[in-house]
Every structure is written in structure tokens, then in C-alpha cells.
Design a protein around this motif. Structure first.
Motif, PDB file in Angstrom:
ATOM      1  N   PHE A  82     -19.814 105.043 -20.354  1.00 18.76           N
ATOM      2  CA  PHE A  82     -19.593 106.481 -20.483  1.00 18.76           C
ATOM      3  C   PHE A  82     -18.698 107.066 -19.401  1.00 18.76           C
ATOM      4  O   PHE A  82     -18.197 108.178 -19.550  1.00 18.76           O
ATOM      5  CB  PHE A  82     -20.945 107.217 -20.445  1.00 18.76           C
ATOM      6  N   PHE A  83     -18.505 106.349 -18.297  1.00 16.10           N
ATOM      7  CA  PHE A  83     -17.920 106.971 -17.115  1.00 16.10           C
ATOM      8  C   PHE A  83     -16.552 106.394 -16.754  1.00 16.10           C
ATOM      9  O   PHE A  83     -16.261 105.225 -17.011  1.00 16.10           O
ATOM     10  CB  PHE A  83     -18.884 106.828 -15.931  1.00 16.10           C
ATOM     11  N   ASP A  84     -15.730 107.252 -16.121  1.00 17.83           N
ATOM     12  CA  ASP A  84     -14.366 106.849 -15.778  1.00 17.83           C
ATOM     13  C   ASP A  84     -14.248 106.280 -14.370  1.00 17.83           C
ATOM     14  O   ASP A  84     -13.146 106.008 -13.901  1.00 17.83           O
ATOM     15  CB  ASP A  84     -13.407 108.026 -15.944  1.00 17.83           C
ATOM     16  N   ASN A  85     -15.387 106.105 -13.683  1.00 19.51           N
ATOM     17  CA  ASN A  85     -15.324 105.585 -12.313  1.00 19.51           C
ATOM     18  C   ASN A  85     -15.858 104.163 -12.208  1.00 19.51           C
ATOM     19  O   ASN A  85     -16.067 103.663 -11.102  1.00 19.51           O
ATOM     20  CB  ASN A  85     -16.101 106.500 -11.366  1.00 19.51           C
ATOM     21  N   THR A  86     -16.103 103.508 -13.347  1.00 24.58           N
ATOM     22  CA  THR A  86     -16.653 102.155 -13.312  1.00 24.58           C
ATOM     23  C   THR A  86     -15.679 101.223 -12.601  1.00 24.58           C
ATOM     24  O   THR A  86     -14.524 101.082 -12.999  1.00 24.58           O
ATOM     25  CB  THR A  86     -16.942 101.655 -14.729  1.00 24.58           C
ATOM     26  N   ALA A  87     -16.161 100.580 -11.549  1.00 23.15           N
ATOM     27  CA  ALA A  87     -15.260  99.852 -10.651  1.00 23.15           C
ATOM     28  C   ALA A  87     -14.519  98.729 -11.352  1.00 23.15           C
ATOM     29  O   ALA A  87     -13.352  98.458 -11.038  1.00 23.15           O
ATOM     30  CB  ALA A  87     -16.053  99.306  -9.464  1.00 23.15           C
ATOM     31  N   THR A  88     -15.162  98.031 -12.288  1.00 24.88           N
ATOM     32  CA  THR A  88     -14.508  96.906 -12.941  1.00 24.88           C
ATOM     33  C   THR A  88     -13.257  97.325 -13.694  1.00 24.88           C
ATOM     34  O   THR A  88     -12.363  96.510 -13.923  1.00 24.88           O
ATOM     35  CB  THR A  88     -15.461  96.223 -13.937  1.00 24.88           C
ATOM     36  N   PHE A 136     -19.869 114.551 -13.944  1.00 25.61           N
ATOM     37  CA  PHE A 136     -20.882 113.631 -14.473  1.00 25.61           C
ATOM     38  C   PHE A 136     -21.405 114.112 -15.818  1.00 25.61           C
ATOM     39  O   PHE A 136     -21.469 113.336 -16.781  1.00 25.61           O
ATOM     40  CB  PHE A 136     -22.060 113.490 -13.495  1.00 25.61           C
ATOM     41  N   TYR A 137     -21.789 115.370 -15.905  1.00 23.99           N
ATOM     42  CA  TYR A 137     -22.396 115.865 -17.140  1.00 23.99           C
ATOM     43  C   TYR A 137     -21.402 115.864 -18.297  1.00 23.99           C
ATOM     44  O   TYR A 137     -21.773 115.573 -19.434  1.00 23.99           O
ATOM     45  CB  TYR A 137     -22.986 117.256 -16.912  1.00 23.99           C
ATOM     46  N   GLN A 138     -20.160 116.185 -18.014  1.00 20.86           N
ATOM     47  CA  GLN A 138     -19.148 116.136 -19.067  1.00 20.86           C
ATOM     48  C   GLN A 138     -19.021 114.724 -19.633  1.00 20.86           C
ATOM     49  O   GLN A 138     -18.932 114.529 -20.852  1.00 20.86           O
ATOM     50  CB  GLN A 138     -17.803 116.590 -18.516  1.00 20.86           C
ATOM     51  N   GLN A 139     -19.029 113.736 -18.743  1.00 20.87           N
ATOM     52  CA  GLN A 139     -18.857 112.363 -19.207  1.00 20.87           C
ATOM     53  C   GLN A 139     -20.126 111.820 -19.847  1.00 20.87           C
ATOM     54  O   GLN A 139     -20.071 111.108 -20.858  1.00 20.87           O
ATOM     55  CB  GLN A 139     -18.427 111.483 -18.038  1.00 20.87           C
ATOM     56  N   TRP A 140     -21.264 112.139 -19.285  1.00 21.85           N
ATOM     57  CA  TRP A 140     -22.526 111.681 -19.865  1.00 21.85           C
ATOM     58  C   TRP A 140     -22.688 112.224 -21.288  1.00 21.85           C
ATOM     59  O   TRP A 140     -23.075 111.496 -22.203  1.00 21.85           O
ATOM     60  CB  TRP A 140     -23.689 112.121 -18.982  1.00 21.85           C
ATOM     61  N   LEU A 141     -22.367 113.484 -21.484  1.00 19.26           N
ATOM     62  CA  LEU A 141     -22.532 114.094 -22.802  1.00 19.26           C
ATOM     63  C   LEU A 141     -21.339 113.833 -23.719  1.00 19.26           C
ATOM     64  O   LEU A 141     -21.383 114.191 -24.892  1.00 19.26           O
ATOM     65  CB  LEU A 141     -22.777 115.593 -22.658  1.00 19.26           C
ATOM     66  N   GLY A 142     -20.277 113.245 -23.194  1.00 19.01           N
ATOM     67  CA  GLY A 142     -19.166 112.839 -24.046  1.00 19.01           C
ATOM     68  C   GLY A 142     -18.158 113.921 -24.338  1.00 19.01           C
ATOM     69  O   GLY A 142     -17.690 114.041 -25.475  1.00 19.01           O
ATOM     70  N   ALA A 143     -17.786 114.702 -23.324  1.00 19.55           N
ATOM     71  CA  ALA A 143     -16.796 115.760 -23.541  1.00 19.55           C
ATOM     72  C   ALA A 143     -15.475 115.197 -24.050  1.00 19.55           C
ATOM     73  O   ALA A 143     -14.747 115.875 -24.784  1.00 19.55           O
ATOM     74  CB  ALA A 143     -16.562 116.545 -22.242  1.00 19.55           C
ATOM     75  N   GLN A 144     -15.170 113.947 -23.689  1.00 19.85           N
ATOM     76  CA  GLN A 144     -13.919 113.352 -24.160  1.00 19.85           C
ATOM     77  C   GLN A 144     -13.935 113.148 -25.667  1.00 19.85           C
ATOM     78  O   GLN A 144     -12.882 113.090 -26.311  1.00 19.85           O
ATOM     79  CB  GLN A 144     -13.645 112.027 -23.438  1.00 19.85           C
ATOM     80  N   LEU A 145     -15.125 113.033 -26.261  1.00 21.74           N
ATOM     81  CA  LEU A 145     -15.217 112.904 -27.717  1.00 21.74           C
ATOM     82  C   LEU A 145     -14.770 114.196 -28.392  1.00 21.74           C
ATOM     83  O   LEU A 145     -14.100 114.173 -29.425  1.00 21.74           O
ATOM     84  CB  LEU A 145     -16.654 112.560 -28.129  1.00 21.74           C
TER      85      LEU A 145
END
Length: 576
Positions: free
Chosen positions: A110-116, A289-298
Motif C-alpha cells: 500500500f505504501f510508497d516508502n517500501t525500501a525494497t 499515511f492515511y491517504q495511502q492506507w485508504l488508497g487515495a491513489q485508486l
């Protein structure tokens, strides 16, 4: 004088040399494809993977049970675009959001900060070079930034102090003597070729393209009570605090606390964490965080059939996005900051456009948002807001499958099996046949039933809302059947009718509350939890439940977990 972007860079930082440096650095610490100590994302059936990649039956998350304290690996992290913009604003007072021109940050889960996922492709490396030059070139008053007249005969001492001060903020730690000397040599050399102001600009550019600014390298310091781990250095801890709570770099007060040994105990860390949470910068950072958790990009990428939904467009999309942002901000910073309120509040924030969609009295214009009470039989919390429901619908109709899967994955932290290759197509619309009936035909297939029993019961309960999230009672001239059922959960199972009852059920669910804490831990660590993070996860979940779901306290409690405050080297992975 006019300066081209490359002339601001001392020769070691120019062109392919820097590109190679950045590309090599992006592999240090195994940030490319090593799964940060767990399995590679996308390999099914293993812990540590992103949502949506699990093959096999869904497992019901239960309360974490700590046996032996341990921590998962600490992957090398680079700045996200958001963190880059915030850091530049802190360092230079530049609010132009230059990272908007960067390639989008990759997402895992869900998140854009995932290190991998945070590698440095050539295009991004080139953008780092170009942007550093432009930012440095845009410094209008060099002496003000440096704190002295850099053109004075004896300016080198002052410039050295500027380098130490500026570098400490940018690198999030004091500079070593050789780092100061190297940057001072950049100033001296560039001053000799151009002038002293250009020399300072060259120093700024060199700092902004340094891996020590663009990445957050960690090594740990002293021994830890946890096997295989080290204590973070005070400055590494300060950097983690600022990244989590401000999406930025530490301020002088936090760096001073690190320098003075005031980040040594849990209580000292909590004092700084509470200070950062109380700062306005935390509002913007936590909103991400909340925007990404709830899927604002969708919502940002959803489309609607213009014939069926002529009112949908960028303006309505933006209004929906703002509604959810304002609602969450109000609950966190002006309301009771409870997770249950996010799930069940019978109010929201609307402008004229949204008031019309809701069918309520609202502002006379679209620029103004106001808090309004909503029909408690129709609306409860973010789950029934038009933005969420619109994002989880098709261009032509609602989508119980998307909505049910969204609840299962994001709000209950349950993974779902990947769909099999032989999935039949959803039957086409027919007069007099509801979407629910067509979906039931689809789900009855042997190939589909295993997954759909997990999502249909949730999604069907949201059929009261059309593809724009409008409340409705009829579809295809037939009454809407919004009966649903929650299954395969620890404490939420049971029948319900409609979105309000589902939201109410979730608002009192311990599993849903633990999921909120789990999502925050994933975001804070920039990775999925592993089996080694069980003790940290249990501590965080237990504290969150004990607090009654206090979302602000959760942020402070996060900083007290072993996973947050200790360092474990990533597992070495040899590329094939």
C-alpha cells in the motif's frame, strides 16, 4: 553570471560519475529485490510479503505473541519524493516541490516508502543532478544562508562553519572532518573559477546529490539486548523520528538532543516524539499515511462512463479527496483521535458539489468546506464516503468484489489468494437482473468460490452505494439487497445490513484496531513485518487496544518498539 546545471557540480559529482555512484549505492544494504530479510515480494505463501500476493487459504490474523525478543532487518532507505521536498524546504526554504518532476515512487503493497522498491534508476539520478543544480542556482542571498559575508578575505572559517551546520541538517548527523574538508575544497575551487557565491552554491549542490542526503544509511552503534541487533546511534534514531513523524529531516532541537545524549531512554525518545507529534508538520506527514492506507491513489486513477455519470470529473474527484483528508485531519487533531471515530463518525466535510451528491445542505460554493451531520442510517466514517466508494467501483457500476477485497486487506489485514487463471468473466448487465445476482452467478463457479466467500459478504453489504458513492435503494428497478456477512475474522463475524452496520462492526473490532497498528508499523519500518517483529507488533497492538484506539498515542508508542529503535543488518543476497 549565468550558470549551467553542470557547472555547479565539482568534477567528482558530474555526469556519469555521479550516476554510477548513485546506482552502486542503491544496491548497498540489499534494497533491490532481497525482501528486506524476508521473502522476495510476490513469492506466495511466505511471511513478509505485500498484500495481494498470498497463494492458498486466507489466514485470520490473531494477536501477536512475543516469546523471544527479536527484530527484523533494517533496510537501506532513500528519501521518497515527499521526504525530499520537505527536506529541501527545511534546508533552503524552497516550497516549490521540485520532486514533482521525479519518477513516481514505486509501491510495494500500500505504501510508497517500501525500501525494497526505492531503487535509483538512471532517470531519477539525472533528476537529482538537475534539481540540485537548480535549487542551488535559485539561492538569491548566499550570505544570508551562510550566515556571513562569503566574499570576505577570511571567509573560509565562516564557510567551514556553514558547511558543518548545513551538512549536519542535510546528512542528519555531524560531518566528519574529512567531509568538511572535502566540501570546503569544493568552495575554494569553485570560488577560484567563478566567485565566492557560486562556491557556496556548489557546496549546496554537492550536498544535495550526496548519498548521505539522498539515503538514510545506518550502521548502529553499541550492543543491544537483542541478539544480532545493535542500538541505533542517537543521530540515526533522530533521523527515524523525523522521517516517521514529519516525513522530513530532524530540526536543530532534535539533533541537539541526539548530540547531548537525550535520546538514550524510552522516556527521552517519547518526549521528543510527543514534541514532533504536536508540531504542525506532523499533520502533513501523518496525512500521507492515511491517504495511502485508504488508497487515495485508486481515486486518482479511477474513471467513470461519461454517459452514466456526467457529473464525475477532476473537480468532483478533488472534492472527494479533500473530504476524506479533512475528515481524518479533524478526527486526529481536533476530535478524539480514536480509530473507532474514523470508522463510525456520522459527520463529514462537504463543499457545494459534495453536498449535492449527499443530498444535504452545504456551502454555496465549491471552495468552502464545512462540517455537516449525515444521516446515521446511511453514513458512518470513511468507509461510506463517496471518495472511497468511487475508487472501489468500475466505470459503469459498483463493484462488490473490489470493495470487499479492500475491506479484507486494508482494514482487517488479511491477505487473499491470487485469482486462478481460469476465472470466468462476470456476466454482462441484463434488464431486471441486479449486479448482486450477476456477481452470485460468477462466484458460484468452482474456480471462484474459494476467494469470493471472503469478499462477497463484505462487498454486498455496500451495494447501497452506486459507482459515485450515492446512497440508493433501487437498482434495475428492484430493491437493493445490502445484506452482508463478515467471516473468517477473530471477533467480527456475523450478519449485517448496509454500510453503516459494517462500519459499526469494524469500529468495535479488536482485529480491525490491531490492523491499524500493523499498518502503521509497516509504514514506519518501510517493510512488511517478519516473524522477528512479533514482540514489537504485540507491544504496539496491546498498547493501542489499551488506549481505546488512540491514534496520536499510537505514533509515540511506535517509537518505543524495538523494531523502531534498534538496527539489524539486512541479510546479504548475492545477485545471480
Amino acid at each position: 553570471m549565468s550558470r549551467s546545471p553542470t557547472t555547479l557540480f565539482p568534477r567528482p559529482f558530474r555526469g556519469i560519475g555521479l550516476l554510477s555512484l548513485l546506482l552502486q549505492t542503491s544496491c548497498v544494504g540489499n534494497i533491490v529485490g532481497d525482501g528486506v530479510g524476508g521473502p522476495v515480494p510476490g513469492q506466495p505463501g511466505q511471511p513478509g510479503q505485500p498484500p495481494g500476493s498470498l497463494a492458498g487459504p486466507v489466514e485470520t490474523p490473531v494477536a501477536a505473541k512475543c516469546v523471544t525478543p527479536a527484530v527484523g532487518p533494517s533496510p537501506l532507505r532513500r528519501l521518497t519524493s515527499r521526504e525530499y521536498d520537505n527536506a529541501v524546504a527545511e534546508l533552503l526554504g524552497d516550497d516549490s516541490h521540485p520532486a514533482a518532476t521525479f519518477p513516481a515512487d514505486n509501491r510495494v503493497g500500500f505504501f510508497d516508502n517500501t525500501a525494497t522498491a526505492q531503487t535509483v534508476p538512471v532517470l531519477l539520478a539525472e533528476k537529482y543532478l538537475e534539481t540540485a543544480a537548480k535549487l542551488a542556482d535559485g539561492i538569491t542571498n548566499v550570505s544570508t544562508l551562510a550566515g556571513c559575508d562569503v566574499k570576505a578575505v577570511d571567509a573560509s572559517s565562516c564557510v567551514s562553519k556553514f558547511i558543518e551546520r548545513f551538512g549536519r541538517r542535510a546528512y542528519r548527523r555531524p560531518l566528519a572532518a574529512d567531509e568538511v574538508s572535502s566540501l570546503l575544497a569544493v568552495w575554494t575551487s569553485t570560488t577560484g573559477q567563478a566567485d565566492a557565491d557560486t562556491g557556496v552554491r556548489a557546496v549546496v549542490a554537492a550536498v544535495l546529490v550526496s548519498p548521505h542526503f539522498l539515503f538514510r544509511p545506518e550502521q548502529g552503534a553499541g550492543p543491544s539486548t537483542i541478539a544480532g541487533a545493535k542500538q541505533l546511534t542517537p543521530f540515526e534514531l533522530a533521523s527515524r523520528l523525523a522521517t516517521l513523524l514529519w516525513s522530513s529531516i530532524p530540526d536543530e532541537a532534535l539533533l541537539d538532543a541526539a548530540a547531548n545524549g537525550e535520546l538514550s531512554t524510552r522516556e527521552q525518545i517519547a518526549i521528543q516524539a510527543r514534541r514532533l507529534v504536536d508540531d504542525p508538520r506532523a499533520r502533513t506527514a501523518t496525512s500521507a499515511f492515511y491517504q495511502q492506507w485508504l488508497g487515495a491513489q485508486l481515486l486518482a486513477t479511477t474513471t467513470k462512463d461519461a454517459t452514466l455519470y456526467p457529473e464525475f470529473g477532476d473537480a468532483l474527484r478533488d472534492s472527494m479527496k479533500q473530504e476524506t483528508e479533512r475528515f481524518i485531519s479533524y478526527v486526529l487533531w481536533e476530535g478524539d483521535a480514536r480509530a473507532s471515530t474514523l470508522f463510525s463518525a456520522p459527520f463529514s466535510f462537504v463543499n457545494a458539489r459534495l453536498a449535492k451528491l449527499y443530498g444535504v445542505q452545504g456551502p454555496a460554493d465549491d471552495a468552502t468546506f464545512m462540517k455537516v451531520s449525515l444521516d446515521p442510517k446511511q453514513r458512518a466514517g470513511f468507509l461510506t464516503q463517496p471518495g472511497v466508494l468511487t475508487a472501489l467501483a468500475s466505470p459503469t457500476e459498483s463493484s462488490p468484489f473490489k470493495r470487499g477485497a479492500w475491506v479484507r486487506r486494508r482494514l482487517l489485514c488479511q491477505e487473499l489468494p491470487d485469482p486462478p487463471n481460469n476465472v470466468p468473466v462476470l456476466p454482462k448487465p441484463q434488464p431486471g437482473v441486479s449486479l448482486r445476482e450477476r456477481a452470485a452467478m460468477h462466484s458460484s463457479s468452482t474456480a471462484c468460490s474459494g476467494c469470493h466467500h471472503l469478499i462477497d459478504g463484505l462487498g454486498f453489504g455496500l451495494e447501497q452505494y452506486d459507482a459515485l458513492g450515492r446512497f440508493r435503494t433501487v437498482e434495475q428497478d428492484r430493491p437493493i439487497d445490502s445484506s452482508g456477512e463478515v467471516t473468517s475474522t477473530e471477533d467480527s463475524d456475523g450478519a449485517f445490513v448496509g454500510g453503516v452496520e459494517l462500519a459499526t462492526r469494524l469500529s468495535s473490532s479488536k482485529q480491525a484496531e490491531r490492523c491499524v497498528a500493523t499498518q502503521w508499523l509497516r509504514y514506519a519500518l518501510a517493510r512488511h513485518e517478519t516473524d522477528d517483529d512479533v514482540c514489537s507488533l504485540q507491544k504496539l497492538q496491546d498498547g493501542f487496544l489499551a488506549s481505546g484506539g488512540d491514534l496520536k498515542k499510537l505514533l509515540v508508542d511506535l517509537t518505543a518498539t524495538d523494531a523502531f529503535s534498534t538496527y539489524r543488518a539486512p541479510t546479504e543476497v548475492v545477485a545471480p
